[in-house]
Design an enzyme around this catalytic site. Sequence first.
Site, PDB file in Angstrom:
ATOM      1  N   GLY A 288       0.918  -1.197  -0.136  1.00 38.55           N
ATOM      2  CA  GLY A 288       0.038   0.049   0.038  1.00 38.55           C
ATOM      3  C   GLY A 288       0.793   1.304   0.043  1.00 38.55           C
ATOM      4  O   GLY A 288       2.071   1.181   0.603  1.00 38.55           O
TER       5      GLY A 288
ATOM      6  N   HIS B  45      -4.224   1.420   7.823  1.00 40.33           N
ATOM      7  CA  HIS B  45      -2.969   2.060   7.891  1.00 40.33           C
ATOM      8  C   HIS B  45      -2.787   3.085   6.842  1.00 40.33           C
ATOM      9  O   HIS B  45      -2.070   4.267   6.967  1.00 40.33           O
ATOM     10  CB  HIS B  45      -1.829   1.011   7.474  1.00 40.33           C
ATOM     11  CG  HIS B  45      -0.374   1.149   7.471  1.00 40.33           C
ATOM     12  ND1 HIS B  45       0.484   0.651   8.193  1.00 40.33           N
ATOM     13  CD2 HIS B  45       0.142   2.363   6.662  1.00 40.33           C
ATOM     14  CE1 HIS B  45       1.583   1.214   7.923  1.00 40.33           C
ATOM     15  NE2 HIS B  45       1.631   2.108   6.891  1.00 40.33           N
ATOM     16  N   GLU B  46      -3.223   3.018   5.679  1.00 44.40           N
ATOM     17  CA  GLU B  46      -3.027   3.982   4.557  1.00 44.40           C
ATOM     18  C   GLU B  46      -3.894   5.209   4.863  1.00 44.40           C
ATOM     19  O   GLU B  46      -3.432   6.323   4.787  1.00 44.40           O
ATOM     20  CB  GLU B  46      -3.355   3.253   3.117  1.00 44.40           C
ATOM     21  CG  GLU B  46      -2.403   2.089   2.777  1.00 44.40           C
ATOM     22  CD  GLU B  46      -1.082   2.311   2.770  1.00 44.40           C
ATOM     23  OE1 GLU B  46      -0.347   3.503   2.433  1.00 44.40           O
ATOM     24  OE2 GLU B  46      -0.249   1.543   3.184  1.00 44.40           O
TER      25      GLU B  46
ATOM     26  N   HIS C 286      -2.145   7.627   7.093  1.00 46.31           N
ATOM     27  CA  HIS C 286      -1.178   8.424   6.319  1.00 46.31           C
ATOM     28  C   HIS C 286      -1.898   9.724   5.852  1.00 46.31           C
ATOM     29  O   HIS C 286      -1.154  10.843   5.896  1.00 46.31           O
ATOM     30  CB  HIS C 286      -0.455   7.750   5.104  1.00 46.31           C
ATOM     31  CG  HIS C 286       0.652   6.725   5.315  1.00 46.31           C
ATOM     32  ND1 HIS C 286       1.920   7.214   6.056  1.00 46.31           N
ATOM     33  CD2 HIS C 286       0.708   5.464   5.241  1.00 46.31           C
ATOM     34  CE1 HIS C 286       2.528   5.992   6.013  1.00 46.31           C
ATOM     35  NE2 HIS C 286       2.090   5.052   5.537  1.00 46.31           N
TER      36      HIS C 286
ATOM     37  N   CYS D   7       6.322  -0.462   6.834  1.00 43.88           N
ATOM     38  CA  CYS D   7       5.838   0.944   6.105  1.00 43.88           C
ATOM     39  C   CYS D   7       7.055   1.288   5.006  1.00 43.88           C
ATOM     40  O   CYS D   7       8.038   1.349   5.576  1.00 43.88           O
ATOM     41  CB  CYS D   7       5.407   1.979   7.110  1.00 43.88           C
ATOM     42  SG  CYS D   7       4.937   3.470   6.320  1.00 43.88           S
ATOM     43  N   LEU D   8       6.441   1.863   3.606  1.00 41.11           N
ATOM     44  CA  LEU D   8       7.681   1.974   2.797  1.00 41.11           C
ATOM     45  C   LEU D   8       8.205   3.364   3.503  1.00 41.11           C
ATOM     46  O   LEU D   8       9.402   3.662   3.086  1.00 41.11           O
ATOM     47  CB  LEU D   8       6.981   2.222   1.542  1.00 41.11           C
ATOM     48  CG  LEU D   8       6.561   1.188   0.830  1.00 41.11           C
ATOM     49  CD1 LEU D   8       5.876   1.326  -0.311  1.00 41.11           C
ATOM     50  CD2 LEU D   8       7.495  -0.078   0.733  1.00 41.11           C
TER      51      LEU D   8
ATOM     52  N   GLN E 152       2.888   9.878   1.198  1.00 43.30           N
ATOM     53  CA  GLN E 152       4.271   9.526   1.178  1.00 43.30           C
ATOM     54  C   GLN E 152       5.129   9.685   0.023  1.00 43.30           C
ATOM     55  O   GLN E 152       6.288   9.575   0.033  1.00 43.30           O
ATOM     56  CB  GLN E 152       4.391   7.975   1.362  1.00 43.30           C
ATOM     57  CG  GLN E 152       3.404   7.325   2.679  1.00 43.30           C
ATOM     58  CD  GLN E 152       3.517   5.757   2.531  1.00 43.30           C
ATOM     59  OE1 GLN E 152       2.466   5.240   2.118  1.00 43.30           O
ATOM     60  NE2 GLN E 152       4.554   5.033   3.219  1.00 43.30           N
TER      61      GLN E 152
END
Length: 170
Positions: A46, A134-135, A138, A92-93, A51
């Site tokens: 994701g 989670h996304e 962000h 997480c990226l 991000q």
Amino acid sequence: MAKLPILEFPDERLRTKAVPVETVDDEVRQLVDDMLETMYDARGIGLAATQVDVHRRVIVMDVSDERSSPLVLINPEFTPIGDEREPLQEGCLSIPEYYADVPRALRVHLKALDRDGQPYELEADGLLAHCIQHEHDHLEGILFVDYLSSLKRDRVLKKMQKRHKMLQDA
Ligand code: NI
């Protein structure tokens, strides 16, 4: 399509609250395509626009094993179904090579627009439900390490500072 640079914790820009997309136009579709390329390249499941330093409410995901089921969420809204929660290991990226258990709603109802601006709804559970939450965080400027103890968060911070210093010195 183009790969976009991903912001990393503790970059303050990750704390920006994203604004809704007014019209799903070619510019937004370009963003979606670039985000998908970026996510697949980074082997993530994701990615939120936040991000890649674009502060609009756009998310891409693919939780399939085959990496062949892209999901686009524009202006997503979700509500938990029931009050069951379960911890699941998250990464997480924006926080590479760090994983921790985060408890979230087991099931959610999602409303969003797709890449063509068409509204859709779905019910998700397990990994997909976690990923949605989670996304969505962000877009609100929240990171999964915010749910950890300050001791653990400090450790992540130190690890990331070391990583950034190494990348800088390389
Ligand atoms: Ni993330």
